[in-house]
Motif scaffolding. Structure first.
Motif, PDB file in Angstrom:
ATOM      1  N   GLY A  46       3.219  50.833  -7.800  1.00  0.00           N
ATOM      2  CA  GLY A  46       3.314  50.310  -9.157  1.00  0.00           C
ATOM      3  C   GLY A  46       2.150  50.660 -10.061  1.00  0.00           C
ATOM      4  O   GLY A  46       2.202  50.413 -11.255  1.00  0.00           O
ATOM      5  N   PHE A  47       1.072  51.235  -9.513  1.00  0.00           N
ATOM      6  CA  PHE A  47      -0.076  51.624 -10.336  1.00  0.00           C
ATOM      7  C   PHE A  47       0.066  53.074 -10.771  1.00  0.00           C
ATOM      8  O   PHE A  47       0.606  53.905 -10.049  1.00  0.00           O
ATOM      9  CB  PHE A  47      -1.391  51.478  -9.552  1.00  0.00           C
ATOM     10  CG  PHE A  47      -1.889  50.071  -9.443  1.00  0.00           C
ATOM     11  CD1 PHE A  47      -2.777  49.557 -10.371  1.00  0.00           C
ATOM     12  CD2 PHE A  47      -1.467  49.254  -8.411  1.00  0.00           C
ATOM     13  CE1 PHE A  47      -3.239  48.257 -10.275  1.00  0.00           C
ATOM     14  CE2 PHE A  47      -1.917  47.960  -8.303  1.00  0.00           C
ATOM     15  CZ  PHE A  47      -2.807  47.451  -9.237  1.00  0.00           C
ATOM     16  N   THR A  48      -0.418  53.361 -11.951  1.00  0.00           N
ATOM     17  CA  THR A  48      -0.465  54.731 -12.437  1.00  0.00           C
ATOM     18  C   THR A  48      -1.924  55.201 -12.378  1.00  0.00           C
ATOM     19  O   THR A  48      -2.838  54.369 -12.327  1.00  0.00           O
ATOM     20  CB  THR A  48       0.045  54.820 -13.894  1.00  0.00           C
ATOM     21  OG1 THR A  48      -0.787  54.012 -14.728  1.00  0.00           O
ATOM     22  CG2 THR A  48       1.494  54.358 -13.998  1.00  0.00           C
ATOM     23  N   PRO A  49      -2.162  56.507 -12.390  1.00  0.00           N
ATOM     24  CA  PRO A  49      -3.541  56.993 -12.321  1.00  0.00           C
ATOM     25  C   PRO A  49      -4.460  56.444 -13.412  1.00  0.00           C
ATOM     26  O   PRO A  49      -5.642  56.217 -13.159  1.00  0.00           O
ATOM     27  CB  PRO A  49      -3.392  58.515 -12.453  1.00  0.00           C
ATOM     28  CG  PRO A  49      -2.040  58.794 -11.904  1.00  0.00           C
ATOM     29  CD  PRO A  49      -1.190  57.607 -12.324  1.00  0.00           C
ATOM     30  N   ASP A  50      -3.934  56.178 -14.596  1.00  0.00           N
ATOM     31  CA  ASP A  50      -4.800  55.664 -15.665  1.00  0.00           C
ATOM     32  C   ASP A  50      -5.124  54.174 -15.498  1.00  0.00           C
ATOM     33  O   ASP A  50      -5.977  53.657 -16.205  1.00  0.00           O
ATOM     34  CB  ASP A  50      -4.196  55.941 -17.041  1.00  0.00           C
ATOM     35  CG  ASP A  50      -2.844  55.278 -17.245  1.00  0.00           C
ATOM     36  OD1 ASP A  50      -2.038  55.289 -16.303  1.00  0.00           O
ATOM     37  OD2 ASP A  50      -2.615  54.748 -18.349  1.00  0.00           O
ATOM     38  N   GLU A  51      -4.485  53.494 -14.556  1.00  0.00           N
ATOM     39  CA  GLU A  51      -4.785  52.087 -14.281  1.00  0.00           C
ATOM     40  C   GLU A  51      -5.771  51.917 -13.128  1.00  0.00           C
ATOM     41  O   GLU A  51      -6.129  50.811 -12.771  1.00  0.00           O
ATOM     42  CB  GLU A  51      -3.502  51.323 -13.951  1.00  0.00           C
ATOM     43  CG  GLU A  51      -2.532  51.235 -15.104  1.00  0.00           C
ATOM     44  CD  GLU A  51      -1.199  50.641 -14.721  1.00  0.00           C
ATOM     45  OE1 GLU A  51      -0.599  49.979 -15.590  1.00  0.00           O
ATOM     46  OE2 GLU A  51      -0.748  50.834 -13.571  1.00  0.00           O
ATOM     47  N   ARG A  93      -6.471  47.978 -12.457  1.00  0.00           N
ATOM     48  CA  ARG A  93      -6.173  46.970 -13.487  1.00  0.00           C
ATOM     49  C   ARG A  93      -4.744  47.203 -13.961  1.00  0.00           C
ATOM     50  O   ARG A  93      -4.455  48.217 -14.590  1.00  0.00           O
ATOM     51  CB  ARG A  93      -7.135  47.092 -14.657  1.00  0.00           C
ATOM     52  CG  ARG A  93      -8.572  46.896 -14.245  1.00  0.00           C
ATOM     53  CD  ARG A  93      -9.105  45.641 -14.880  1.00  0.00           C
ATOM     54  NE  ARG A  93     -10.480  45.432 -14.469  1.00  0.00           N
ATOM     55  CZ  ARG A  93     -10.845  44.413 -13.712  1.00  0.00           C
ATOM     56  NH1 ARG A  93      -9.966  43.540 -13.320  1.00  0.00           N
ATOM     57  NH2 ARG A  93     -12.108  44.261 -13.383  1.00  0.00           N
ATOM     58  N   LYS A  94      -3.887  46.274 -13.624  1.00  0.00           N
ATOM     59  CA  LYS A  94      -2.479  46.373 -14.002  1.00  0.00           C
ATOM     60  C   LYS A  94      -2.312  45.949 -15.448  1.00  0.00           C
ATOM     61  O   LYS A  94      -2.780  44.901 -15.855  1.00  0.00           O
ATOM     62  CB  LYS A  94      -1.655  45.467 -13.078  1.00  0.00           C
ATOM     63  CG  LYS A  94      -0.224  45.818 -13.012  1.00  0.00           C
ATOM     64  CD  LYS A  94      -0.051  47.122 -12.255  1.00  0.00           C
ATOM     65  CE  LYS A  94       1.394  47.508 -12.295  1.00  0.00           C
ATOM     66  NZ  LYS A  94       1.657  48.830 -12.684  1.00  0.00           N
ATOM     67  N   SER A  95      -1.674  46.786 -16.227  1.00  0.00           N
ATOM     68  CA  SER A  95      -1.458  46.454 -17.634  1.00  0.00           C
ATOM     69  C   SER A  95       0.036  46.339 -17.892  1.00  0.00           C
ATOM     70  O   SER A  95       0.761  47.319 -17.806  1.00  0.00           O
ATOM     71  CB  SER A  95      -2.080  47.512 -18.542  1.00  0.00           C
ATOM     72  OG  SER A  95      -1.537  48.778 -18.257  1.00  0.00           O
ATOM     73  N   GLU A  96       0.478  45.140 -18.161  1.00  0.00           N
ATOM     74  CA  GLU A  96       1.882  44.908 -18.517  1.00  0.00           C
ATOM     75  C   GLU A  96       2.036  45.205 -19.997  1.00  0.00           C
ATOM     76  O   GLU A  96       1.509  44.484 -20.843  1.00  0.00           O
ATOM     77  CB  GLU A  96       2.280  43.461 -18.220  1.00  0.00           C
ATOM     78  CG  GLU A  96       2.513  43.187 -16.759  1.00  0.00           C
ATOM     79  CD  GLU A  96       3.740  43.916 -16.202  1.00  0.00           C
ATOM     80  OE1 GLU A  96       4.741  44.064 -16.923  1.00  0.00           O
ATOM     81  OE2 GLU A  96       3.663  44.345 -15.047  1.00  0.00           O
ATOM     82  N   LYS A  97       2.732  46.251 -20.320  1.00  0.00           N
ATOM     83  CA  LYS A  97       2.868  46.669 -21.714  1.00  0.00           C
ATOM     84  C   LYS A  97       4.005  45.934 -22.425  1.00  0.00           C
ATOM     85  O   LYS A  97       3.989  45.757 -23.609  1.00  0.00           O
ATOM     86  CB  LYS A  97       3.072  48.174 -21.776  1.00  0.00           C
ATOM     87  CG  LYS A  97       1.845  48.921 -21.289  1.00  0.00           C
ATOM     88  CD  LYS A  97       2.045  50.409 -21.395  1.00  0.00           C
ATOM     89  CE  LYS A  97       0.797  51.156 -21.070  1.00  0.00           C
ATOM     90  NZ  LYS A  97       0.514  51.329 -19.690  1.00  0.00           N
ATOM     91  N   ILE A 125       6.884  43.275  -5.901  1.00  0.00           N
ATOM     92  CA  ILE A 125       5.782  44.223  -6.040  1.00  0.00           C
ATOM     93  C   ILE A 125       4.682  43.523  -6.819  1.00  0.00           C
ATOM     94  O   ILE A 125       4.890  43.088  -7.949  1.00  0.00           O
ATOM     95  CB  ILE A 125       6.226  45.507  -6.765  1.00  0.00           C
ATOM     96  CG1 ILE A 125       7.318  46.202  -5.961  1.00  0.00           C
ATOM     97  CG2 ILE A 125       5.029  46.442  -6.974  1.00  0.00           C
ATOM     98  CD1 ILE A 125       7.929  47.391  -6.677  1.00  0.00           C
ATOM     99  N   SER A 126       3.538  43.419  -6.203  1.00  0.00           N
ATOM    100  CA  SER A 126       2.429  42.698  -6.815  1.00  0.00           C
ATOM    101  C   SER A 126       1.958  43.376  -8.097  1.00  0.00           C
ATOM    102  O   SER A 126       1.911  44.600  -8.188  1.00  0.00           O
ATOM    103  CB  SER A 126       1.262  42.611  -5.833  1.00  0.00           C
ATOM    104  OG  SER A 126       0.184  41.951  -6.429  1.00  0.00           O
ATOM    105  N   ALA A 127       1.616  42.562  -9.076  1.00  0.00           N
ATOM    106  CA  ALA A 127       1.100  43.093 -10.339  1.00  0.00           C
ATOM    107  C   ALA A 127      -0.331  42.639 -10.565  1.00  0.00           C
ATOM    108  O   ALA A 127      -0.839  42.693 -11.666  1.00  0.00           O
ATOM    109  CB  ALA A 127       1.982  42.632 -11.496  1.00  0.00           C
TER     110      ALA A 127
END
Length: 150
Positions: free
Chosen positions: A54-59, A74-78, A88-90
């Protein structure tokens, strides 16, 4: 939530080991996310794989300072979503790895939901063993001490 077992340990003679074990179990449970593997590829190359679904490289930020490799996600919910089930953990993640001396991070990449970090041990030339010539004996004729005097 962390419990402080110290006050109980002071008054419980002979049970101090029990409180150490409880503290270790609690700390291990807190440090189990995200899961990771460490693989030795050869004598001087290693690889850390961290599951970051669930993470992207920019997070994700990866920092090497002295002998510590720090991974922070750092998970960012947009957008606001209504979840019927969220498995899936956020949550944000932080994990630190202590690196041995002369181990350097050579690169990192995302691959199938895993962050792969490549490490390599590079011992400086000045710290590698070297053969010392003894007066009267050519360095090429010197055998290793372990095999000569065994």
């Amino acid at each position: 939530m962390r419990y402080d077992w110290t006050p109980l340990g002071r008054s419980a003679i002979g049970f101090d080991r029990l409180f150490d074990v409880l503290d270790e179990v609690q700390r291990t449970a807190e440090e189990s996310y995200p899961p990771y593997n460490i693989v030795r590829l050869d004598e001087n190359r290693f690889q850390i794989s961290v599951a970051l679904a669930g993470f992207t490289p920019d997070e994700v930020a990866l920092t090497a300072e002295q002998n510590v490799l720090t991974l922070e996600g750092r998970k960012s919910e947009k957008e606001e979503k209504t979840y019927l089930h969220r498995g899936i953990s956020a949550r944000n993640v932080k994990r630190q790895f202590t690196l041995a001396e002369h181990v350097e991070v050579k690169g990192a990449r995302f691959e199938n939901g895993l962050l792969i970090v490549d490490l390599q041990r590079e011992i400086p030339e000045a710290m590698k063993p070297r053969r010392i010539a003894i007066d009267g004996i050519a360095a090429s004729n010197v055998t290793q001490i372990g095999s000569r005097f065994a």
